[in-house]
Write an enzyme that holds these catalytic residues in place. Structure first.
Site, mmCIF file in Angstrom:
data_model
loop_
_atom_site.group_PDB
_atom_site.id
_atom_site.type_symbol
_atom_site.label_atom_id
_atom_site.label_comp_id
_atom_site.label_asym_id
_atom_site.label_seq_id
_atom_site.Cartn_x
_atom_site.Cartn_y
_atom_site.Cartn_z
ATOM 1 N N ARG A 188 -5.733 6.588 -7.783
ATOM 2 C CA ARG A 188 -5.523 7.864 -7.565
ATOM 3 C C ARG A 188 -5.428 8.616 -9.137
ATOM 4 O O ARG A 188 -6.156 9.594 -9.427
ATOM 5 C CB ARG A 188 -4.237 8.167 -7.026
ATOM 6 N N THR A 198 -1.909 5.658 2.032
ATOM 7 C CA THR A 198 -3.057 4.934 2.177
ATOM 8 C C THR A 198 -3.202 4.200 3.500
ATOM 9 O O THR A 198 -2.341 3.542 3.787
ATOM 10 C CB THR A 198 -3.035 3.857 0.863
ATOM 11 N N LEU A 231 0.894 -1.234 -0.232
ATOM 12 C CA LEU A 231 -0.019 -0.007 0.056
ATOM 13 C C LEU A 231 1.027 1.275 0.071
ATOM 14 O O LEU A 231 2.015 1.222 0.868
ATOM 15 C CB LEU A 231 -0.737 0.029 1.479
ATOM 16 N N ASP A 232 0.409 2.223 -0.688
ATOM 17 C CA ASP A 232 0.990 3.705 -0.603
ATOM 18 C C ASP A 232 1.280 4.163 0.887
ATOM 19 O O ASP A 232 0.428 3.827 1.833
ATOM 20 C CB ASP A 232 0.354 4.665 -1.440
ATOM 21 N N LYS A 233 2.382 4.817 1.251
ATOM 22 C CA LYS A 233 2.459 5.296 2.485
ATOM 23 C C LYS A 233 1.278 6.160 2.990
ATOM 24 O O LYS A 233 1.125 5.823 4.198
ATOM 25 C CB LYS A 233 3.736 6.402 2.468
#
Length: 328
Positions: free
Chosen positions: A252, A152, A148-150
């Protein structure tokens, strides 16, 4: 200090033998796990230069390891600060308690907080996986199934053994592992806009940060995201997003392409709207991995695991109620 004492502190060549728990793992991921505190750039450099050998032969970063492979690792000076940075009390308590969404003998699902990177790296001393290895040292084979993105939050799945990890990643590749996100977007998302299909490619960035874009015709990688409207508040919409493909920043980029950027998105969002909410004390990106649906590799049953959003989701809705009157 004697010469012998000085040499004792110098890094030395290591010879590591692959055990059953590492069979099938990529070489780069194996080294990241073994060389605590080593930055990714160093790992890839020593592989690229041929300093890492498997059974006395050069290997690539994506080489899959086999049982009893003998890996030669050159002398590497590691950052002890990165390797030994202790996990803070609040994060430790979170990872041992409230963040656990589901756990059995083979796998673990956590509710990752926004702002925590999944891996340590440039500017990040301790990521989620490093923190877990400190607070759950008994889980020697623990590995991330996906990322997961930081910025998120939400469900992240980890396997406790190489066999389970491979089985779950196979579900991911075959698109039988369902990932469902929730996101607040700026604007009124139309109910009939149920999917965005547009190829994604890396965008040039003078600063070197990772940025993606909708690709030109014939370029990039195919990407498909399904969307469903859940709620509308003032000038914003809560949507469910299911990324059918798994491209970097896919939800996104697709949301912005559709004309409805994610609230709080620092890379693809509406800067003016983001700043207005930041002034009210809400500064995170509102993308949350709400639900995972997958098959238990050992038991065979279908598991549905959910992660509840943090309190900022209620806080931001309160601020949204007055948005139209303040920004007409």
């Amino acid at each position: 200090m004697s010469k012998t004492q000085m040499e004792a502190g110098l890094p030395k060549v290591q010879h590591l033998q692959v055990t059953a728990n590492s069979v099938g793992q990529r070489l780069d991921n194996f080294l990241l796990n073994q060389l605590k505190g080593a930055p990714k750039t160093l790992i890839y450099r020593i592989i690229r230069k041929g300093e890492v050998r498997i059974n006395k032969k050069r290997a690539k970063a994506d080489t899959r390891l086999q049982l009893d492979d003998l890996i030669r690792v050159p002398p590497v000076r590691l950052s002890q600060k990165a390797a030994e940075t202790p996990v803070g009390k609040s994060l430790r308590e979170l990872l041992l308690g409230e963040a656990v969404c589901f756990e059995n003998a083979d796998l673990l699902v956590l509710n990752k907080p926004a702002g925590l990177a999944v891996h340590g790296g440039s500017g990040v001393r301790v990521g989620l996986i490093e923190a877990l290895r400190q607070v759950r040292p008994e889980l020697e084979g623990l590995e991330l199934v996906h990322r997961l993105d930081k910025d998120t939050s939400g469900c992240i799945l980890l396997g406790k053994s190489r066999q389970v990890l491979n089985a779950l990643q196979q579900q991911l590749q075959s698109k039988t592992l369902g990932k469902f996100y929730q996101a607040w977007v700026v604007g009124h998302w139309p109910a009939d806009l149920r999917e965005v299909s547009a190829p994604i490619d890396r965008a040039s960035s003078p600063s070197g940060e990772r940025l993606m874009r909708i690709a030109e015709a014939g370029e990039g990688k195919k990407a498909l995201t399904r969307f469903r409207v859940l709620k509308k508040v003032a000038g914003f919409t809560l949507v469910e997003a299911e990324p059918v493909t798994g491209r970097t920043h896919q939800i996104r980029v697709h949301a912005r392409h559709a004309g409805f950027p994610l609230l709080g998105d620092p890379k693809y969002g509406d800067a003016a709207v983001n700043q207005a909410f930041q002034r009210q004390g809400v500064g995170r990106m509102f993308l949350h991995a709400r639900r995972l649906v997958f098959t238990d590799p050992k038991g065979g049953e279908t598991l549905t695991v959910e992660a509840r959003p943090d309190p900022s989701w209620k806080q931001v809705q309160t601020l949204m109620q007055n948005w139209n009157s303040k920004h007409e």
